[in-house]
Design a protein around this motif. Structure first.
Motif, PDB file in Angstrom:
ATOM      1  N   GLY A 192     -53.633  36.813 -41.498  1.00 25.99           N
ATOM      2  CA  GLY A 192     -53.415  35.440 -41.902  1.00 25.99           C
ATOM      3  C   GLY A 192     -54.250  34.514 -41.035  1.00 25.99           C
ATOM      4  O   GLY A 192     -54.305  34.678 -39.810  1.00 25.99           O
ATOM      5  N   ILE A 193     -54.922  33.560 -41.658  1.00 25.24           N
ATOM      6  CA  ILE A 193     -55.778  32.618 -40.917  1.00 25.24           C
ATOM      7  C   ILE A 193     -55.518  31.214 -41.452  1.00 25.24           C
ATOM      8  O   ILE A 193     -55.486  30.994 -42.668  1.00 25.24           O
ATOM      9  CB  ILE A 193     -57.273  32.966 -41.090  1.00 25.24           C
ATOM     10  CG1 ILE A 193     -57.556  34.411 -40.633  1.00 25.24           C
ATOM     11  CG2 ILE A 193     -58.148  31.989 -40.298  1.00 25.24           C
ATOM     12  CD1 ILE A 193     -58.984  34.845 -40.905  1.00 25.24           C
ATOM     13  N   PHE A 194     -55.333  30.296 -40.529  1.00 31.26           N
ATOM     14  CA  PHE A 194     -55.264  28.885 -40.934  1.00 31.26           C
ATOM     15  C   PHE A 194     -55.866  28.030 -39.821  1.00 31.26           C
ATOM     16  O   PHE A 194     -55.974  28.447 -38.660  1.00 31.26           O
ATOM     17  CB  PHE A 194     -53.828  28.449 -41.249  1.00 31.26           C
ATOM     18  CG  PHE A 194     -52.856  28.525 -40.099  1.00 31.26           C
ATOM     19  CD1 PHE A 194     -52.758  27.476 -39.176  1.00 31.26           C
ATOM     20  CD2 PHE A 194     -52.021  29.620 -39.942  1.00 31.26           C
ATOM     21  CE1 PHE A 194     -51.851  27.531 -38.128  1.00 31.26           C
ATOM     22  CE2 PHE A 194     -51.118  29.686 -38.899  1.00 31.26           C
ATOM     23  CZ  PHE A 194     -51.031  28.649 -37.977  1.00 31.26           C
ATOM     24  N   ASP A 211     -47.793  38.087 -28.555  1.00 29.80           N
ATOM     25  CA  ASP A 211     -47.255  39.135 -29.434  1.00 29.80           C
ATOM     26  C   ASP A 211     -45.749  39.322 -29.268  1.00 29.80           C
ATOM     27  O   ASP A 211     -45.206  40.367 -29.659  1.00 29.80           O
ATOM     28  CB  ASP A 211     -47.969  40.466 -29.183  1.00 29.80           C
ATOM     29  CG  ASP A 211     -47.734  41.014 -27.794  1.00 29.80           C
ATOM     30  OD1 ASP A 211     -47.072  40.333 -26.980  1.00 29.80           O
ATOM     31  OD2 ASP A 211     -48.210  42.133 -27.510  1.00 29.80           O
ATOM     32  N   ASP A 212     -45.072  38.307 -28.722  1.00 30.40           N
ATOM     33  CA  ASP A 212     -43.634  38.445 -28.505  1.00 30.40           C
ATOM     34  C   ASP A 212     -42.842  37.277 -29.084  1.00 30.40           C
ATOM     35  O   ASP A 212     -41.778  36.926 -28.583  1.00 30.40           O
ATOM     36  CB  ASP A 212     -43.337  38.595 -27.010  1.00 30.40           C
ATOM     37  CG  ASP A 212     -43.820  37.415 -26.186  1.00 30.40           C
ATOM     38  OD1 ASP A 212     -44.510  36.528 -26.738  1.00 30.40           O
ATOM     39  OD2 ASP A 212     -43.512  37.369 -24.972  1.00 30.40           O
ATOM     40  N   GLU A 213     -43.374  36.674 -30.136  1.00 26.73           N
ATOM     41  CA  GLU A 213     -42.677  35.563 -30.772  1.00 26.73           C
ATOM     42  C   GLU A 213     -42.526  35.840 -32.273  1.00 26.73           C
ATOM     43  O   GLU A 213     -43.010  36.852 -32.781  1.00 26.73           O
ATOM     44  CB  GLU A 213     -43.432  34.246 -30.537  1.00 26.73           C
ATOM     45  CG  GLU A 213     -43.429  33.814 -29.076  1.00 26.73           C
ATOM     46  CD  GLU A 213     -44.077  32.457 -28.857  1.00 26.73           C
ATOM     47  OE1 GLU A 213     -43.996  31.954 -27.740  1.00 26.73           O
ATOM     48  OE2 GLU A 213     -44.668  31.915 -29.825  1.00 26.73           O
ATOM     49  N   VAL A 214     -41.849  34.921 -32.958  1.00 22.77           N
ATOM     50  CA  VAL A 214     -41.651  35.054 -34.407  1.00 22.77           C
ATOM     51  C   VAL A 214     -42.244  33.838 -35.108  1.00 22.77           C
ATOM     52  O   VAL A 214     -42.347  32.747 -34.532  1.00 22.77           O
ATOM     53  CB  VAL A 214     -40.156  35.207 -34.776  1.00 22.77           C
ATOM     54  CG1 VAL A 214     -39.585  36.464 -34.142  1.00 22.77           C
ATOM     55  CG2 VAL A 214     -39.346  33.976 -34.379  1.00 22.77           C
ATOM     56  N   ALA A 247     -44.469  38.413 -34.924  1.00 24.09           N
ATOM     57  CA  ALA A 247     -45.873  38.089 -35.163  1.00 24.09           C
ATOM     58  C   ALA A 247     -46.700  38.268 -33.904  1.00 24.09           C
ATOM     59  O   ALA A 247     -46.224  38.069 -32.779  1.00 24.09           O
ATOM     60  CB  ALA A 247     -46.001  36.659 -35.674  1.00 24.09           C
ATOM     61  N   GLU A 248     -47.926  38.659 -34.138  1.00 26.29           N
ATOM     62  CA  GLU A 248     -48.951  38.599 -33.091  1.00 26.29           C
ATOM     63  C   GLU A 248     -49.972  37.579 -33.555  1.00 26.29           C
ATOM     64  O   GLU A 248     -50.510  37.699 -34.663  1.00 26.29           O
ATOM     65  CB  GLU A 248     -49.622  39.971 -32.907  1.00 26.29           C
ATOM     66  CG  GLU A 248     -50.735  39.943 -31.866  1.00 26.29           C
ATOM     67  CD  GLU A 248     -51.429  41.292 -31.729  1.00 26.29           C
ATOM     68  OE1 GLU A 248     -52.038  41.531 -30.672  1.00 26.29           O
ATOM     69  OE2 GLU A 248     -51.381  42.094 -32.676  1.00 26.29           O
ATOM     70  N   PHE A 289     -53.086  35.533 -37.431  1.00 21.76           N
ATOM     71  CA  PHE A 289     -51.789  36.136 -37.124  1.00 21.76           C
ATOM     72  C   PHE A 289     -51.545  37.347 -38.012  1.00 21.76           C
ATOM     73  O   PHE A 289     -52.145  37.495 -39.081  1.00 21.76           O
ATOM     74  CB  PHE A 289     -50.655  35.108 -37.274  1.00 21.76           C
ATOM     75  CG  PHE A 289     -50.437  34.615 -38.659  1.00 21.76           C
ATOM     76  CD1 PHE A 289     -49.470  35.188 -39.491  1.00 21.76           C
ATOM     77  CD2 PHE A 289     -51.202  33.557 -39.171  1.00 21.76           C
ATOM     78  CE1 PHE A 289     -49.263  34.728 -40.763  1.00 21.76           C
ATOM     79  CE2 PHE A 289     -50.999  33.093 -40.459  1.00 21.76           C
ATOM     80  CZ  PHE A 289     -50.023  33.686 -41.251  1.00 21.76           C
ATOM     81  N   LEU A 290     -50.635  38.221 -37.540  1.00 20.67           N
ATOM     82  CA  LEU A 290     -50.247  39.432 -38.242  1.00 20.67           C
ATOM     83  C   LEU A 290     -48.738  39.609 -38.174  1.00 20.67           C
ATOM     84  O   LEU A 290     -48.117  39.206 -37.183  1.00 20.67           O
ATOM     85  CB  LEU A 290     -50.909  40.673 -37.619  1.00 20.67           C
ATOM     86  CG  LEU A 290     -52.377  40.950 -37.929  1.00 20.67           C
ATOM     87  CD1 LEU A 290     -52.874  42.077 -37.032  1.00 20.67           C
ATOM     88  CD2 LEU A 290     -52.559  41.316 -39.399  1.00 20.67           C
ATOM     89  N   ASP A 291     -48.186  40.223 -39.181  1.00 22.03           N
ATOM     90  CA  ASP A 291     -46.779  40.621 -39.155  1.00 22.03           C
ATOM     91  C   ASP A 291     -46.704  41.984 -38.453  1.00 22.03           C
ATOM     92  O   ASP A 291     -47.220  42.988 -38.953  1.00 22.03           O
ATOM     93  CB  ASP A 291     -46.248  40.733 -40.586  1.00 22.03           C
ATOM     94  CG  ASP A 291     -44.756  41.081 -40.622  1.00 22.03           C
ATOM     95  OD1 ASP A 291     -44.197  41.459 -39.562  1.00 22.03           O
ATOM     96  OD2 ASP A 291     -44.161  41.003 -41.708  1.00 22.03           O
TER      97      ASP A 291
END
Length: 395
Positions: free
Chosen positions: A35-37, A102-105, A116-117, A137-139
């Motif tokens: 995902g990119i924004f 890499d430790d958040e949502v 998410a990372e 970002f990635l799931d």
């Protein structure tokens, strides 16, 4: 909500890139699985690719112009509010500091969240000024679950290993206690047998010697019988010597009557004379350290005996050097160092499962907190060292 279209708000269009390259960059944005924004200096979405829309559950048009922190990053995983001022994504353009987390949502349109990372990097203009930031970002929910399962499996394995180790340690302690009990019983039995041999057989031999002397005196006119009596007397003397040797092997009286230091020195000299070796014996005991008694003394003496016995049986040595040293109180330590110039052996032979003599020495020492080390090289002899802590019996 009014706002520019995804194509019009793309970074390539803003930078004035030629149409063919802009098309290729747009294709790249739409084809990637990440995902990119992009966001401007107010944190509003300027563009979002197809993967971002799919991962977040928002149509691209619904995200354009919206504050992305308020839209997808407003709450922490534990439910606490996430202030915009603490958001690492926004720090990328406000402080010019890229980040990778890499430790958040992140939160979807339906109110659900996913692990998410994400990475946030500032977008710079031609003059080097910060225009905003681009976020990828990635799931990683599946990866987090796999990591958690792996940690759980590893923790479970470590627990099982710890449990098995504890069981083995308890079994080893019990085995050592049993071995120590057997050694105590064996020493008590040796003492009993030595005492009975001395009291019973020794007394009988002395009586026989006296009787043969009595007969010899009364048969002075019978030379052949006198000679026979003298021969019997010689045999009895030999038997007495052998009985004394057997008693000493079973339980050396010097250990009980004069203590361990005297017993070690006597055993060393006795061995050198019996084996006809060139020996160098030195004993140094710090003043104030009395010899240990009881089972500890017996353990040290038996280890020393076994070391000398191994030299006699296997080493084919011509020289032996023996050092006995005792450190000063309050924590005295006994060191026994035995080195020979014999044939030696391969190191693995000393660690073999059937090296019972070596195992026995090490177990005897370990029972009292001691340690036996052995070094050997073929053709260069063997070096044994016993280190045994002693209780301060001078205090």
């Amino acid at each position: 909500m009014p706002g520019p279209s995804a194509a019009a708000a793309s970074p390539s269009a803003a930078a004035g890139i030629a149409e063919p390259w802009r098309d290729r960059l747009s294709l790249l944005l739409e084809s990637t699985a990440e995902g990119i924004f992009g966001i401007d200096l107010d944190g509003r979405c300027m563009f979002a690719n197809r993967a971002a829309s799919a991962l977040l559950g928002w149509p691209a048009e619904a995200m354009l112009g919206r504050n992305m922190h308020e839209l997808i990053h407003h709450t922490r995983a534990d439910g606490r509010h996430y202030p915009e001022c603490d958001c690492p994504i926004f720090q990328a353009f406000r402080q010019g500091r890229p980040c990778r987390i890499d430790d958040e949502v992140l939160w979807r349109a339906d109110g659900s969240s996913f692990c998410a990372e994400y990475a946030s990097h500032p977008i710079l203009g031609d003059g080097g000024e910060v225009l905003g930031a681009v976020v990828t970002f990635l799931d990683i929910t599946a990866r987090k679950r796999a990591d958690a399962a792996l940690r759980e499996a590893r923790d479970g394995l470590e627990r099982r290993v710890a449990e098995r180790t504890a069981e083995l340690s308890r079994a080893l302690d019990q085995l050592r206690e049993l071995s120590g009990h057997l050694e105590t019983v064996r020493e008590e039995e040796r003492t009993r047998i030595a005492r009975e041999i001395h009291d019973e057989l020794g007394s009988l031999l002395v009586a026989l010697k006296m009787d043969t002397d009595w007969l010899a005196k009364r048969l002075e006119d019978r030379p052949l019988l006198v000679a026979k009596c003298h021969g019997m007397g010689s045999l009895i003397d030999t038997a007495v010597d052998n009985v004394g040797r057997i008693i000493t092997d079973l339980r050396p009286s010097i250990l009980d009557h004069q203590g361990l230091w005297a017993a070690l020195e006597w055993q060393a000299q006795e061995f050198i004379e019996t084996a006809e070796l060139k020996g160098d014996v030195q004993l140094h005991v710090t003043h104030g350290v009395r010899p240990p008694e009881g089972e500890r003394a017996i353990a040290v003496f038996r280890i020393f005996q076994e070391a000398l016995s191994n030299i006699a049986r296997h080493a084919r040595a011509t020289q032996v050097r023996i050092r006995v040293e005792v450190d000063a109180p309050p924590e005295p330590v006994l060191y026994i160092d035995v080195r020979d110039n014999g044939v030696g052996c391969e190191p693995q032979a000393l660690a073999a499962a059937d090296a019972w003599g070596v195992i026995g020495m090490r177990e005897r020492a370990a029972r009292f907190g001691g340690r036996v080390t052995l070094d050997s090289v073929p053709g260069q002899g063997t070096h044994l060292r016993l280190t045994m802590p002693l209780e301060d019996e001078a205090s």
